[in-house]
Design a protein around this motif. Structure first.
Motif, PDB file in Angstrom:
ATOM      1  N   MET A 107       0.839  -1.204   0.000  1.00  0.00           N
ATOM      2  CA  MET A 107       0.000   0.000   0.000  1.00  0.00           C
ATOM      3  C   MET A 107       0.874   1.254   0.000  1.00  0.00           C
ATOM      4  SD  MET A 107      -3.312  -0.876   2.384  1.00  0.00           S
ATOM      5  CE  MET A 107      -2.405  -1.515   3.793  1.00  0.00           C
ATOM      6  N   TYR A 108       1.933   1.217   0.789  1.00  0.00           N
ATOM      7  CA  TYR A 108       2.853   2.358   0.853  1.00  0.00           C
ATOM      8  C   TYR A 108       3.501   2.578  -0.514  1.00  0.00           C
ATOM      9  CZ  TYR A 108       6.384   5.502   2.769  1.00  0.00           C
ATOM     10  OH  TYR A 108       7.170   6.598   3.032  1.00  0.00           O
ATOM     11  N   GLU A 109       3.879   1.483  -1.173  1.00  0.00           N
ATOM     12  CA  GLU A 109       4.478   1.586  -2.506  1.00  0.00           C
ATOM     13  C   GLU A 109       3.494   2.230  -3.483  1.00  0.00           C
ATOM     14  OE1 GLU A 109       6.847  -1.342  -5.521  1.00  0.00           O
ATOM     15  OE2 GLU A 109       4.952  -2.085  -4.713  1.00  0.00           O
ATOM     16  N   ALA A 110       2.236   1.837  -3.437  1.00  0.00           N
ATOM     17  CA  ALA A 110       1.229   2.389  -4.342  1.00  0.00           C
ATOM     18  C   ALA A 110       1.088   3.901  -4.164  1.00  0.00           C
ATOM     19  CB  ALA A 110      -0.115   1.697  -4.121  1.00  0.00           C
ATOM     20  N   GLU A 111       1.267   4.372  -2.942  1.00  0.00           N
ATOM     21  CA  GLU A 111       1.137   5.802  -2.647  1.00  0.00           C
ATOM     22  C   GLU A 111       2.410   6.588  -2.964  1.00  0.00           C
ATOM     23  OE1 GLU A 111       0.136   5.801   1.473  1.00  0.00           O
ATOM     24  OE2 GLU A 111      -1.810   4.857   1.153  1.00  0.00           O
ATOM     25  N   ASN A 112       3.546   5.901  -3.071  1.00  0.00           N
ATOM     26  CA  ASN A 112       4.840   6.583  -3.213  1.00  0.00           C
ATOM     27  C   ASN A 112       5.683   5.993  -4.340  1.00  0.00           C
ATOM     28  OD1 ASN A 112       4.797   8.339  -0.654  1.00  0.00           O
ATOM     29  ND2 ASN A 112       4.286   6.300   0.099  1.00  0.00           N
ATOM     30  N   ASN A 113       5.038   5.492  -5.392  1.00  0.00           N
ATOM     31  CA  ASN A 113       5.772   4.731  -6.392  1.00  0.00           C
ATOM     32  C   ASN A 113       6.720   5.545  -7.259  1.00  0.00           C
ATOM     33  OD1 ASN A 113       4.024   5.982  -8.146  1.00  0.00           O
ATOM     34  ND2 ASN A 113       2.899   4.129  -8.666  1.00  0.00           N
ATOM     35  N   ASP A 114       6.745   6.843  -7.107  1.00  0.00           N
ATOM     36  CA  ASP A 114       7.710   7.644  -7.855  1.00  0.00           C
ATOM     37  C   ASP A 114       9.118   7.551  -7.250  1.00  0.00           C
ATOM     38  OD1 ASP A 114       6.525   9.062  -5.672  1.00  0.00           O
ATOM     39  OD2 ASP A 114       7.384  10.933  -6.445  1.00  0.00           O
ATOM     40  N   TRP A 115       9.213   7.110  -5.999  1.00  0.00           N
ATOM     41  CA  TRP A 115      10.534   7.015  -5.369  1.00  0.00           C
ATOM     42  C   TRP A 115      10.716   5.756  -4.514  1.00  0.00           C
ATOM     43  CZ3 TRP A 115      10.606   6.784  -0.085  1.00  0.00           C
ATOM     44  CH2 TRP A 115       9.457   7.235   0.573  1.00  0.00           C
ATOM     45  N   PHE A 116       9.654   5.010  -4.285  1.00  0.00           N
ATOM     46  CA  PHE A 116       9.688   3.855  -3.390  1.00  0.00           C
ATOM     47  C   PHE A 116       9.304   2.600  -4.160  1.00  0.00           C
ATOM     48  CE2 PHE A 116       7.761   0.983  -0.256  1.00  0.00           C
ATOM     49  CZ  PHE A 116       8.712   1.005   0.756  1.00  0.00           C
ATOM     50  N   THR A 117      10.142   1.561  -4.049  1.00  0.00           N
ATOM     51  CA  THR A 117       9.904   0.305  -4.756  1.00  0.00           C
ATOM     52  C   THR A 117      10.069  -0.859  -3.796  1.00  0.00           C
ATOM     53  OG1 THR A 117      10.801   1.253  -6.784  1.00  0.00           O
ATOM     54  CG2 THR A 117      10.660  -1.143  -6.686  1.00  0.00           C
ATOM     55  N   ILE A 118       9.213  -1.843  -3.968  1.00  0.00           N
ATOM     56  CA  ILE A 118       9.286  -3.073  -3.183  1.00  0.00           C
ATOM     57  C   ILE A 118      10.041  -4.132  -3.978  1.00  0.00           C
ATOM     58  CG2 ILE A 118       7.917  -4.996  -2.287  1.00  0.00           C
ATOM     59  CD1 ILE A 118       7.394  -2.729  -0.585  1.00  0.00           C
ATOM     60  N   THR A 119      10.905  -4.851  -3.318  1.00  0.00           N
ATOM     61  CA  THR A 119      11.500  -6.055  -3.893  1.00  0.00           C
ATOM     62  C   THR A 119      11.026  -7.211  -3.032  1.00  0.00           C
ATOM     63  OG1 THR A 119      13.434  -4.914  -4.749  1.00  0.00           O
ATOM     64  CG2 THR A 119      13.642  -7.275  -4.395  1.00  0.00           C
ATOM     65  N   ARG A 120      10.337  -8.123  -3.650  1.00  0.00           N
ATOM     66  CA  ARG A 120       9.747  -9.235  -2.908  1.00  0.00           C
ATOM     67  C   ARG A 120      10.775 -10.324  -2.634  1.00  0.00           C
ATOM     68  NH1 ARG A 120       6.722  -6.310  -5.769  1.00  0.00           N
ATOM     69  NH2 ARG A 120       4.600  -5.793  -5.199  1.00  0.00           N
ATOM     70  N   CYS A 121      10.895 -10.697  -1.393  1.00  0.00           N
ATOM     71  CA  CYS A 121      11.827 -11.746  -0.957  1.00  0.00           C
ATOM     72  C   CYS A 121      11.016 -12.910  -0.406  1.00  0.00           C
ATOM     73  CB  CYS A 121      12.748 -11.225   0.130  1.00  0.00           C
ATOM     74  SG  CYS A 121      13.748  -9.842  -0.401  1.00  0.00           S
ATOM     75  N   THR A 122      11.447 -14.115  -0.739  1.00  0.00           N
ATOM     76  CA  THR A 122      10.753 -15.271  -0.201  1.00  0.00           C
ATOM     77  C   THR A 122      11.599 -16.023   0.820  1.00  0.00           C
ATOM     78  OG1 THR A 122      11.542 -16.603  -2.043  1.00  0.00           O
ATOM     79  CG2 THR A 122       9.350 -15.623  -2.256  1.00  0.00           C
ATOM     80  N   ASN A 123      12.903 -15.782   0.789  1.00  0.00           N
ATOM     81  CA  ASN A 123      13.797 -16.387   1.775  1.00  0.00           C
ATOM     82  C   ASN A 123      15.139 -15.654   1.733  1.00  0.00           C
ATOM     83  OD1 ASN A 123      15.719 -17.755  -0.083  1.00  0.00           O
ATOM     84  ND2 ASN A 123      13.903 -18.923  -0.642  1.00  0.00           N
ATOM     85  N   ILE A 124      15.998 -15.959   2.651  1.00  0.00           N
ATOM     86  CA  ILE A 124      17.275 -15.252   2.752  1.00  0.00           C
ATOM     87  C   ILE A 124      18.112 -15.400   1.492  1.00  0.00           C
ATOM     88  CG2 ILE A 124      18.555 -17.126   3.867  1.00  0.00           C
ATOM     89  CD1 ILE A 124      18.843 -13.400   4.740  1.00  0.00           C
ATOM     90  N   ASN A 125      17.945 -16.478   0.760  1.00  0.00           N
ATOM     91  CA  ASN A 125      18.739 -16.700  -0.447  1.00  0.00           C
ATOM     92  C   ASN A 125      18.389 -15.721  -1.566  1.00  0.00           C
ATOM     93  OD1 ASN A 125      20.155 -18.871   0.701  1.00  0.00           O
ATOM     94  ND2 ASN A 125      18.437 -20.225   0.251  1.00  0.00           N
ATOM     95  N   THR A 126      17.206 -15.134  -1.531  1.00  0.00           N
ATOM     96  CA  THR A 126      16.851 -14.167  -2.558  1.00  0.00           C
ATOM     97  C   THR A 126      17.518 -12.819  -2.318  1.00  0.00           C
ATOM     98  OG1 THR A 126      14.856 -13.452  -1.405  1.00  0.00           O
ATOM     99  CG2 THR A 126      14.618 -15.258  -3.011  1.00  0.00           C
ATOM    100  N   ILE A 127      18.077 -12.636  -1.142  1.00  0.00           N
ATOM    101  CA  ILE A 127      18.754 -11.385  -0.810  1.00  0.00           C
ATOM    102  C   ILE A 127      20.237 -11.472  -1.100  1.00  0.00           C
ATOM    103  CG2 ILE A 127      19.253  -9.743   1.029  1.00  0.00           C
ATOM    104  CD1 ILE A 127      16.703 -10.824   2.404  1.00  0.00           C
ATOM    105  N   CYS A 128      20.814 -12.629  -0.868  1.00  0.00           N
ATOM    106  CA  CYS A 128      22.257 -12.795  -0.993  1.00  0.00           C
ATOM    107  C   CYS A 128      22.702 -12.851  -2.436  1.00  0.00           C
ATOM    108  CB  CYS A 128      22.692 -14.072  -0.282  1.00  0.00           C
ATOM    109  SG  CYS A 128      22.271 -14.039   1.471  1.00  0.00           S
TER     110      CYS A 128
END
Length: 95
Positions: free
Chosen positions: A74-95
């Motif tokens: 919801m926050y991303e939808a309101e601020n999508n000009d500067w804020f982006t979500i990256t979806r993570c499903t586990n620690i391996n998606t970050i590394c």
């Protein structure tokens, strides 16, 4: 961090807060305060927020994880000009 004038900030937050009992609405509100303050100094700053993932030893927090991520969306939808979500499903998606 501000003296370096970054163009992008990558953030992972939430699990220690809601794991400690903090309300998800308050966590997002506090993140907004931080981001607003930073963007006052660095108006072109882009923020990439990693979604929270359900950690194996914290499965009891599943509903809180889902709620936190929904609030981030919801926050991303309101601020999508500067804020982006990256979806993570586990620690391996970050590394």
């Amino acid at each position: 961090m501000l003296p370096y004038e970054p163009k992008v900030l990558i953030v992972m937050s939430g699990s220690n807060d809601y794991g400690g009992g903090t309300n998800n609405a308050l966590i997002v509100e506090l993140l907004d305060e931080i981001y607003t303050t930073m963007r006052e100094v660095l108006p072109d700053l882009k923020v990439i927020q990693l979604t929270e993932f359900l950690q194996p030893k914290r499965t009891q927090l599943g509903e809180m994880v889902r709620d936190f991520n929904a609030r981030l969306l919801m926050y991303e939808a309101e601020n999508n000009d500067w804020f982006t979500i990256t979806r993570c499903t586990n620690i391996n998606t970050i590394c």
